[in-house]
Each structure stands twice: as structure tokens, then as C-alpha cells.
Design a protein around this motif. Structure first.
Motif, PDB file in Angstrom:
ATOM      1  N   PRO A 142       0.814  -1.219   0.000  1.00  0.00           N
ATOM      2  CA  PRO A 142       0.000   0.000   0.000  1.00  0.00           C
ATOM      3  C   PRO A 142       0.843   1.263   0.000  1.00  0.00           C
ATOM      4  N   ILE A 143       2.031   1.235   0.537  1.00  0.00           N
ATOM      5  CA  ILE A 143       2.814   2.473   0.592  1.00  0.00           C
ATOM      6  C   ILE A 143       3.857   2.525  -0.533  1.00  0.00           C
ATOM      7  N   SER A 144       3.800   1.554  -1.390  1.00  0.00           N
ATOM      8  CA  SER A 144       4.766   1.569  -2.487  1.00  0.00           C
ATOM      9  C   SER A 144       4.344   2.582  -3.549  1.00  0.00           C
ATOM     10  N   VAL A 145       5.225   3.518  -3.829  1.00  0.00           N
ATOM     11  CA  VAL A 145       4.906   4.548  -4.839  1.00  0.00           C
ATOM     12  C   VAL A 145       4.702   3.913  -6.207  1.00  0.00           C
ATOM     13  N   ALA A 146       5.522   2.942  -6.512  1.00  0.00           N
ATOM     14  CA  ALA A 146       5.426   2.303  -7.821  1.00  0.00           C
ATOM     15  C   ALA A 146       4.077   1.615  -7.992  1.00  0.00           C
ATOM     16  N   ALA A 147       3.599   0.960  -6.930  1.00  0.00           N
ATOM     17  CA  ALA A 147       2.311   0.263  -7.025  1.00  0.00           C
ATOM     18  C   ALA A 147       1.174   1.259  -7.202  1.00  0.00           C
ATOM     19  N   ILE A 148       1.240   2.351  -6.450  1.00  0.00           N
ATOM     20  CA  ILE A 148       0.186   3.369  -6.567  1.00  0.00           C
ATOM     21  C   ILE A 148       0.197   3.974  -7.973  1.00  0.00           C
ATOM     22  N   MET A 149       1.411   4.239  -8.492  1.00  0.00           N
ATOM     23  CA  MET A 149       1.510   4.812  -9.839  1.00  0.00           C
ATOM     24  C   MET A 149       0.951   3.856 -10.888  1.00  0.00           C
ATOM     25  N   ASN A 150       1.206   2.579 -10.653  1.00  0.00           N
ATOM     26  CA  ASN A 150       0.709   1.581 -11.589  1.00  0.00           C
ATOM     27  C   ASN A 150      -0.820   1.621 -11.667  1.00  0.00           C
ATOM     28  N   VAL A 151      -1.430   1.706 -10.484  1.00  0.00           N
ATOM     29  CA  VAL A 151      -2.894   1.754 -10.428  1.00  0.00           C
ATOM     30  C   VAL A 151      -3.404   3.046 -11.073  1.00  0.00           C
ATOM     31  N   LEU A 152      -2.747   4.157 -10.711  1.00  0.00           N
ATOM     32  CA  LEU A 152      -3.187   5.451 -11.245  1.00  0.00           C
ATOM     33  C   LEU A 152      -3.075   5.501 -12.769  1.00  0.00           C
ATOM     34  N   LEU A 153      -2.026   4.875 -13.276  1.00  0.00           N
ATOM     35  CA  LEU A 153      -1.846   4.866 -14.730  1.00  0.00           C
ATOM     36  C   LEU A 153      -3.028   4.185 -15.412  1.00  0.00           C
ATOM     37  N   PHE A 154      -3.475   3.085 -14.822  1.00  0.00           N
ATOM     38  CA  PHE A 154      -4.618   2.386 -15.415  1.00  0.00           C
ATOM     39  C   PHE A 154      -5.893   3.209 -15.291  1.00  0.00           C
ATOM     40  N   VAL A 155      -6.017   3.916 -14.166  1.00  0.00           N
ATOM     41  CA  VAL A 155      -7.194   4.786 -14.002  1.00  0.00           C
ATOM     42  C   VAL A 155      -7.177   5.871 -15.070  1.00  0.00           C
ATOM     43  N   MET A 156      -6.010   6.497 -15.214  1.00  0.00           N
ATOM     44  CA  MET A 156      -5.889   7.565 -16.216  1.00  0.00           C
ATOM     45  C   MET A 156      -6.104   7.015 -17.629  1.00  0.00           C
ATOM     46  N   GLY A 157      -5.498   5.866 -17.879  1.00  0.00           N
ATOM     47  CA  GLY A 157      -5.610   5.256 -19.206  1.00  0.00           C
ATOM     48  C   GLY A 157      -7.054   4.919 -19.539  1.00  0.00           C
ATOM     49  N   GLY A 158      -7.748   4.327 -18.560  1.00  0.00           N
ATOM     50  CA  GLY A 158      -9.152   3.961 -18.766  1.00  0.00           C
ATOM     51  C   GLY A 158     -10.016   5.186 -19.011  1.00  0.00           C
ATOM     52  N   THR A 159      -9.803   6.219 -18.200  1.00  0.00           N
ATOM     53  CA  THR A 159     -10.599   7.443 -18.347  1.00  0.00           C
ATOM     54  C   THR A 159     -10.312   8.115 -19.692  1.00  0.00           C
ATOM     55  N   ALA A 160      -9.014   8.173 -20.041  1.00  0.00           N
ATOM     56  CA  ALA A 160      -8.645   8.809 -21.320  1.00  0.00           C
ATOM     57  C   ALA A 160      -9.245   8.046 -22.494  1.00  0.00           C
ATOM     58  N   THR A 161      -9.218   6.716 -22.417  1.00  0.00           N
ATOM     59  CA  THR A 161      -9.794   5.912 -23.496  1.00  0.00           C
ATOM     60  C   THR A 161     -11.292   6.167 -23.606  1.00  0.00           C
ATOM     61  N   LEU A 162     -11.962   6.197 -22.455  1.00  0.00           N
ATOM     62  CA  LEU A 162     -13.404   6.443 -22.447  1.00  0.00           C
ATOM     63  C   LEU A 162     -13.726   7.816 -23.041  1.00  0.00           C
ATOM     64  N   MET A 163     -12.945   8.825 -22.639  1.00  0.00           N
ATOM     65  CA  MET A 163     -13.203  10.173 -23.149  1.00  0.00           C
ATOM     66  C   MET A 163     -12.925  10.251 -24.650  1.00  0.00           C
ATOM     67  N   THR A 164     -11.899   9.510 -25.111  1.00  0.00           N
ATOM     68  CA  THR A 164     -11.619   9.487 -26.552  1.00  0.00           C
ATOM     69  C   THR A 164     -12.793   8.871 -27.313  1.00  0.00           C
ATOM     70  N   ILE A 165     -13.349   7.794 -26.760  1.00  0.00           N
ATOM     71  CA  ILE A 165     -14.494   7.140 -27.414  1.00  0.00           C
ATOM     72  C   ILE A 165     -15.689   8.095 -27.439  1.00  0.00           C
ATOM     73  N   ILE A 166     -15.932   8.755 -26.304  1.00  0.00           N
ATOM     74  CA  ILE A 166     -17.054   9.699 -26.244  1.00  0.00           C
ATOM     75  C   ILE A 166     -16.854  10.824 -27.269  1.00  0.00           C
ATOM     76  N   GLY A 167     -15.613  11.346 -27.329  1.00  0.00           N
ATOM     77  CA  GLY A 167     -15.304  12.391 -28.310  1.00  0.00           C
ATOM     78  C   GLY A 167     -15.527  11.905 -29.728  1.00  0.00           C
ATOM     79  N   GLY A 168     -15.110  10.670 -29.998  1.00  0.00           N
ATOM     80  CA  GLY A 168     -15.281  10.091 -31.333  1.00  0.00           C
ATOM     81  C   GLY A 168     -16.747   9.949 -31.696  1.00  0.00           C
ATOM     82  N   ILE A 169     -17.550   9.487 -30.735  1.00  0.00           N
ATOM     83  CA  ILE A 169     -18.992   9.320 -31.005  1.00  0.00           C
ATOM     84  C   ILE A 169     -19.628  10.685 -31.262  1.00  0.00           C
TER      85      ILE A 169
END
Lengths: 214, 113
Positions: A142-169
Motif C-alpha cells: 500500500p505504501i509503495s509509490v510504484a504500485a500506486i503509480m501503476n494503479v493510477l496509470l490504469f485509471v488515467m488510461g481507462g478514463t482517457a480511453t473512455l473520453m476518446t471514445i465519447i469524443g469520437g462518437i
């Protein structure tokens, strides 16, 4: 039996027969496939005429105008060379008319702040769950910066992908509306920028951690 | 009657150019689709807007004796539509080389014929 039920049953039966014909290993399969292709070729102009008629009555709420459009588009279909070309043209009219008819309802749904929040929340939660799942068992700290960054990257990636799809539609359903086009382009641009920034941040943090570790 | 189409887009300008380039400012939908190289739904959405704005009227061609092809519906620029379309094209596409659209002296591009 209503017309809609008959069409659904026919399409389901044809799909089942086609699936059987394609997957079967005996000599009957190719013969049936050939017959089906030939039958579909004969059927497609009829289907195209019905599709443009359906599209015309969804294009406008004025029945007289719809009847005129139906007649006019059937003329255009007749001028198209080739049976499949006729069908493709009809599908174009039908999809546009269907999208136009559904657009106000979809727009009303999307304009609801609650729906937007729920959609973004679900996307973020899904990306978070996926990110946590990607971390190898036993390595999550839980206190590992690398682990938190890994999770955040997926959150950001998922959100960015969703927003790209919404923009495309939104871009494809803008129907030439410059305001919608600009807004959709901005959505895609900011989503991509967000993704790039998050990747750079991830790389930077990993680089710093590696420096400290060594 | 409205002042004109509210949203000015590139497909709209394409359609107006096609209508202006014809001798009697009228063309049928299929020919407009071919000339603009735009999809049918795009062209017909624009024609709807032009009709709502009062720039274009639609009318069926008179059936000819012995005609085998289906009747076509022609879209024609109204007098106010011609003036508005010319002003719009001049404003939005001033640099393009275009045919001299005949509306008499004082209209069109490139001066007198």
C-alpha cells in the motif's frame, strides 16, 4: 405473427443455417453457402427499398415529406450500380436516420449530470479494479509509490480511453455542427494530452525510484 | 422566412456551389451527391436545412412520355437563396477559382461574362 417477429425469425434461421453450412465438413456445406450468397444477392435490393422507406419515416415527422423522401431515395437506390451497393447506400440512410431519431433521447440522457458522474465513476472503478488486478500477487504494497503509480496509470488510461471514445462518437454524430465538432475535438485532444502526461509522469517516477534504489 | 441556414459548414458550401454552378440553379439529389462526393444523409440534412431557411424549394420533375427511370426530385435555389448563397460563398470561399454564376451584372464572380 407480426412483420418484425417474422424478420427476426428469418434472420435467426438464416444465421443458424449459414453457421451450420460454414462449419460443416461435408460436401453439402459449400453448396448451401453458394445458394445463400445467391439468395442474399437477390434479396438485397428488396431489403434496400424497405430500409430507405424505414429511414424516410424516421428522417422527418411530416408523413407527406417522408413519403416524398422514400420515393426519392428509392429512385437513388435504383440508380446505384450493383445489388450490394444499393444495400450499402440504404444502410447509410437508415443508420443516419436512426441516429438522428435516437440522438435527442441519448442527448437528454447524457446531459443528466448524474448519468455522466455514474458513467465516469464506473469507468474509473473498472480501471482501478483492472489496475489492481494487474499487480503481481504478493508485490502489492500500500505504501509503495510504484504500485500506486501503476494503479493510477490504469485509471488515467481507462478514463482517457473512455473520453476518446465519447469524443469520437460526438464527432461522428455531429452532422456538421461546428460547435459539436469543436467540442468533440477538444475532448479527444485533452484525453490524449492527459494520457501522454500520465505516461510521462509514470516514466519519471519510475526513473526517480530506480535512481534511489540503485 | 428565416435569414438563412444557421450553421455554415463545408458540406453546406459544397451543396450551394453545386446548385449555383447549374444553369437554372436546380439539381436533383443524386447529382448533388455525385458532384459534392458527399454521402446521401449528409447532403439531405443540408437540403433540409436549406429548405427550412427558404433558400431552396423541392419539386418533382414532370414525367416524360416513355421515361423508364424513376422520377427525380429537383432542388432549386429561390431568388433570396441565390443572393444569400452567393454572398456566403464569396465570404467563405473567396480564393477558389469558380465558374461565373450568371445572375446578371452585379452578381457572380469574375466580373461580366
Amino acid at each position: 405473427m407480426s412483420t418484425r417477429t417474422r424478420v427476426v425469425v428469418t434472420v435467426a434461421a438464416l444465421t443458424a443455417v449459414t453457421w451450420w453450412a460454414v462449419t460443416t465438413k461435408n460436401v453439402v456445406g459449400p453448396v448451401v453457402v453458394g445458394l445463400l450468397i445467391n439468395e442474399f444477392g437477390e434479396l438485397s435490393p428488396w431489403l434496400a427499398r424497405h430500409l430507405v422507406n424505414w429511414a424516410a419515416y424516421r428522417w422527418t415527422s411530416d408523413p407527406r415529406d417522408a413519403a416524398d423522401l422514400s420515393r426519392e431515395w428509392q429512385g437513388i437506390i435504383d440508380q446505384r450500380p450493383g445489388k450490394l451497393f444499393k444495400l450499402f447506400t440504404a444502410v447509410g440512410f437508415a443508420s443516419s436516420a436512426g441516429a438522428g431519431a435516437a440522438r435527442p433521447a441519448l442527448s437528454r440522457v447524457w446531459q443528466s449530470r448524474t448519468v455522466r458522474r455514474v458513467a465516469l465513476g464506473l469507468a474509473a472503478a473498472g480501471a482501478l479494479a483492472y489496475g489492481i488486478n494487474r499487480i503481481p500477487t504478493g508485490s502489492f504494497d500500500p505504501i509503495s509509490v510504484a504500485a500506486i503509480m501503476n494503479v493510477l496509470l490504469f485509471v488515467m488510461g481507462g478514463t482517457a480511453t473512455l473520453m476518446t471514445i465519447i469524443g469520437g462518437i460526438r464527432y461522428t454524430t455531429s452532422q456538421g455542427d461546428q460547435n459539436v465538432i469543436t467540442s468533440a475535438k477538444n475532448t479527444i485532444l485533452y484525453a490524449v494530452v492527459g494520457l501522454v502526461v500520465s505516461i510521462l509522469a509514470y516514466a519519471l517516477v519510475n526513473f526517480v525510484i530506480a535512481q534511489f534504489a540503485s | 422566412m428565416a435569414d438563412g441556414p444557421v450553421r455554415v459548414t463545408q458540406p453546406l458550401l459544397d451543396v450551394l456551389e453545386v446548385l449555383l454552378s447549374t444553369e437554372d440553379f436546380r439539381q436533383h439529389g443524386w447529382a448533388i451527391m455525385k458532384a459534392t462526393k458527399r454521402a446521401g444523409p449528409t447532403v439531405y440534412r443540408i437540403l433540409d436545412r436549406l429548405r427550412e431557411a427558404g433558400w431552396v424549394i423541392a419539386e418533382w420533375e414532370a414525367p416524360q412520355p416513355g421515361q423508364t427511370t424513376p422520377p427525380r426530385r429537383f432542388y432549386q435555389l429561390t431568388p433570396s437563396g441565390r443572393v444569400g448563397a452567393l454572398a456566403l460563398i464569396e465570404e467563405r470561399r473567396p480564393s477558389r477559382q469558380r465558374p461565373r454564376w450568371g445572375l446578371g451584372p452585379g452578381f457572380g464572380f469574375g466580373g461580366a461574362r
